[in-house]
Design a protein around this motif. Structure first.
Motif, short mmCIF file in Angstrom:
data_model
loop_
_atom_site.label_atom_id
_atom_site.label_comp_id
_atom_site.label_asym_id
_atom_site.label_seq_id
_atom_site.Cartn_x
_atom_site.Cartn_y
_atom_site.Cartn_z
N CYS A 252 -6.14 -1.33 2.30
CA CYS A 252 -5.03 -1.34 1.33
C CYS A 252 -4.56 -2.76 1.00
O CYS A 252 -3.36 -3.04 0.91
CB CYS A 252 -3.85 -0.52 1.87
N THR A 253 -5.52 -3.65 0.80
CA THR A 253 -5.18 -5.05 0.53
C THR A 253 -4.84 -5.28 -0.94
O THR A 253 -3.91 -6.03 -1.25
CB THR A 253 -6.35 -5.96 0.95
N HIS A 254 -5.60 -4.66 -1.84
CA HIS A 254 -5.43 -4.89 -3.27
C HIS A 254 -4.96 -3.58 -3.92
O HIS A 254 -5.76 -2.70 -4.21
CB HIS A 254 -6.75 -5.35 -3.89
N LEU A 255 -3.65 -3.47 -4.14
CA LEU A 255 -3.07 -2.21 -4.60
C LEU A 255 -2.38 -2.39 -5.95
O LEU A 255 -1.65 -3.36 -6.17
CB LEU A 255 -2.05 -1.68 -3.59
N SER A 256 -2.58 -1.42 -6.80
CA SER A 256 -1.83 -1.34 -8.05
C SER A 256 -0.53 -0.60 -7.81
O SER A 256 -0.32 0.02 -6.75
CB SER A 256 -2.66 -0.60 -9.11
N ASP A 257 0.36 -0.63 -8.81
CA ASP A 257 1.59 0.15 -8.70
C ASP A 257 1.26 1.64 -8.56
O ASP A 257 1.95 2.36 -7.82
CB ASP A 257 2.46 -0.07 -9.94
N ALA A 258 0.21 2.10 -9.24
CA ALA A 258 -0.17 3.51 -9.16
C ALA A 258 -0.64 3.87 -7.75
O ALA A 258 -0.38 4.98 -7.26
CB ALA A 258 -1.26 3.83 -10.18
N ASP A 259 -1.33 2.94 -7.09
CA ASP A 259 -1.76 3.19 -5.71
C ASP A 259 -0.55 3.35 -4.79
O ASP A 259 -0.49 4.28 -3.97
CB ASP A 259 -2.61 2.02 -5.20
N VAL A 260 0.40 2.43 -4.93
CA VAL A 260 1.60 2.49 -4.08
C VAL A 260 2.38 3.77 -4.36
O VAL A 260 2.85 4.45 -3.43
CB VAL A 260 2.47 1.24 -4.30
N ASP A 261 2.51 4.13 -5.62
CA ASP A 261 3.23 5.35 -5.96
C ASP A 261 2.55 6.58 -5.38
O ASP A 261 3.23 7.52 -4.92
CB ASP A 261 3.33 5.49 -7.49
N ALA A 262 1.22 6.60 -5.40
CA ALA A 262 0.49 7.74 -4.85
C ALA A 262 0.73 7.87 -3.36
O ALA A 262 0.98 8.97 -2.84
CB ALA A 262 -1.00 7.61 -5.15
N LEU A 263 0.68 6.75 -2.64
CA LEU A 263 0.93 6.78 -1.21
C LEU A 263 2.37 7.20 -0.91
O LEU A 263 2.62 8.01 0.00
CB LEU A 263 0.65 5.40 -0.60
N ALA A 264 3.31 6.66 -1.65
CA ALA A 264 4.72 7.03 -1.44
C ALA A 264 4.95 8.49 -1.77
O ALA A 264 5.72 9.18 -1.06
CB ALA A 264 5.62 6.14 -2.30
N GLY A 265 4.29 8.99 -2.79
CA GLY A 265 4.44 10.40 -3.13
C GLY A 265 3.91 11.31 -2.06
O GLY A 265 4.49 12.37 -1.77
N SER A 266 2.80 10.92 -1.42
CA SER A 266 2.27 11.75 -0.33
C SER A 266 3.22 11.76 0.85
O SER A 266 3.36 12.77 1.55
CB SER A 266 0.88 11.24 0.10
N ALA A 267 3.89 10.62 1.09
CA ALA A 267 4.83 10.56 2.21
C ALA A 267 6.04 11.44 1.97
O ALA A 267 6.53 12.13 2.88
CB ALA A 267 5.27 9.11 2.43
N SER A 268 6.55 11.45 0.74
CA SER A 268 7.72 12.25 0.45
C SER A 268 7.38 13.74 0.41
O SER A 268 8.23 14.59 0.72
CB SER A 268 8.35 11.83 -0.88
N ALA A 269 6.13 14.07 0.05
CA ALA A 269 5.73 15.47 -0.01
C ALA A 269 5.32 16.02 1.33
O ALA A 269 5.36 17.23 1.57
CB ALA A 269 4.57 15.64 -1.00
N GLY A 270 4.91 15.14 2.27
CA GLY A 270 4.42 15.60 3.56
C GLY A 270 5.53 16.16 4.42
O GLY A 270 6.67 15.72 4.36
N THR A 271 5.20 17.14 5.22
CA THR A 271 6.17 17.68 6.17
C THR A 271 6.24 16.77 7.37
O THR A 271 5.31 16.06 7.70
CB THR A 271 5.74 19.08 6.63
N SER A 272 7.39 16.77 8.04
CA SER A 272 7.55 15.93 9.22
C SER A 272 8.36 16.65 10.26
O SER A 272 9.06 17.61 10.00
CB SER A 272 8.25 14.61 8.84
N ALA A 273 8.23 16.15 11.48
CA ALA A 273 8.98 16.74 12.58
C ALA A 273 10.47 16.52 12.36
O ALA A 273 10.90 15.62 11.65
CB ALA A 273 8.53 16.10 13.90
N ALA A 274 11.27 17.33 13.01
CA ALA A 274 12.72 17.28 12.79
C ALA A 274 13.30 15.93 13.17
O ALA A 274 14.27 15.48 12.56
CB ALA A 274 13.39 18.38 13.60
#
Length: 410
Positions: A252-274
């Motif tokens: 993840c050295t060379h990232l576009s804004d779309a790359d960062v948005d995709a990663l952030a979107g997966s984090a917000s959509a993912g389930t997590s422990a309490a």
């Protein structure tokens, strides 16, 4: 049942902030831990510590979860010190040296490969790494990929099939044929020894179509997905990994804004422990695993960890231990690099090297210290986790417990 008490703990990093600890690392002070059957069963004030069969005195030092190194290439023969010297003299890194290691690895017998794996695994353990992912990728034949994974599986359950590391010389003019081999006989031979499948999706290696084909077939065979992406330049790898639900995209050295948005979107959509410390089973978060040892060893630009963290991306740190571009097994070194070169705070770097690595492997039993977690921990010859970055290059790990068993005392 034998029990072990670790007491006189000056600072305990739990990575469980919602259960009585301070800050994002869930720090507790003046506590003790009780271990039974390889698990943490009690944490509390030292004055209330229960009796135990054995005792380890932390002598006021910091106790942290063992490092979780989620990206390493330990099954190889030979070295590439001359290539490293050439890079330091100004030659650019292109990834082409992988084929040099492929030749040496194919020519080595099992005992040579086994010796290298065990030496490096023990070296990492002495520096606090209690969980380590190990990839194949230096055999690139059906038999050599299967034996690489079989040998790796002797020391870890986190094994990754990387038959798609590069196209070997004998297939240089027939890359589609090689992808067919990877998706067919090679995967069939490797899958019994692997938990994950990975692809080097990069210019000079495998394009997005090839990567998608390999990952899709690997997933159908029951393997989890990982991806080398965007190391040498911009490309489709990060977004492909997120689209397919990969546990981690690495470099993840060379990232576009779309790359960062995709990663952030997966984090917000993912389930997590309490408690927010580790993902629940079935998490869809794709972790950005950063490998600063590679940038150090290739004199390349470092990933912008601050940009990722500020966007809400889940970040892990790993060594990328390999004979060409990052010949280090030291997670403390990577923590120090992340703080100095990638604008991470010491707390962020420690979290990324422990709980972050666990997320990249979709593990809930490591990277944290709480009742029920595996008793994988390190005791520092220092009062705080801050010293891992504050005192770079100093061997601060005084003792390591793996599954509740003391491994070394330096």
């Amino acid at each position: 049942m034998s029990s072990l008490l670790v007491d006189n703990v000056g600072e305990l990093v739990t990575n469980v902030p919602a259960v009585g600890g301070d800050g994002p690392l869930g720090i507790r002070r003046g506590v003790a831990l009780l271990v039974e059957a390889g698990r943490v069963v009690w944490i509390g004030p030292g004055r209330y510590a229960p009796a135990a069969d054995r005792r380890i005195d932390a002598e006021g030092g910091a106790v942290l979860p063992g490092f979780v190194d989620s990206h390493a290439h330990l099954v190889f023969a030979g070295d590439r010190a001359t290539e490293f010297a050439a890079r330091m003299a100004g030659e650019p890194y292109t990834g082409g040296g992988i084929r040099t290691t492929v030749g040496a690895t194919r020519a080595a017998d099992d005992d040579v490969l086994r010796g290298t794996v065990r030496r490096l695994r023990e070296e990492a353990m002495r520096q606090g790494t209690t969980t380590m992912e190990i990839k194949s990728g230096y055999g690139l034949t059906v038999a050599d990929e299967a034996r690489s994974l079989r040998i790796a599986a002797e020391v870890t359950t986190e094994t990754t099939f990387l038959g798609a590391h590069v196209v070997p010389a004998e297939y240089a003019s027939r890359p589609d044929d090689y992808v067919g081999l990877v998706c067919g006989p090679m995967l069939t031979a490797a899958a019994p020894y692997a938990r994950w499948v990975d692809v080097f999706c990069e210019r000079g290696a495998f394009d997005a179509d090839h990567a998608r084909a390999i990952l899709t077939v690997g997933q159908a065979a029951g393997l989890g997905l990982r991806l080398h992406a965007n190391q040498l330049g911009p490309g489709p790898g990060v977004r492909l990994g997120v689209e397919l639900g990969a546990a981690s995209v690495d470099h993840c050295t060379h990232l576009s804004d779309a790359d960062v948005d995709a990663l952030a979107g997966s984090a917000s959509a993912g389930t997590s422990a309490a408690d927010g410390s580790t993902p629940a089973a079935g998490s869809t978060t794709t972790v950005a695993t950063l490998l600063p040892g590679a940038e150090f060893s290739t004199r390349s630009p470092y990933p912008d960890a601050r940009r990722l963290l500020d966007a809400g991306v889940v970040v892990a740190l790993a060594t990328d231990c390999n004979p060409g571009s990052s010949y280090t097994s030291s997670m403390p070194f990577c923590v120090a690099l992340a703080v100095r070169e990638m604008r991470m705070t010491p707390a962020e770097a420690v979290w990324a090297a422990t709980a972050g690595g666990a997320r990249a492997l979709r593990r809930t039993d490591v990277g944290v210290l709480r009742p029920g977690a595996r008793a994988d921990l390190m005791i520092l010859d220092a009062p705080s986790h801050l010293h891992l970055a504050y005192r770079p290059g100093v061997p601060l790990v005084r003792q390591v417990l793996h599954n509740g068993v003391p491994q070394c005392r330096l």
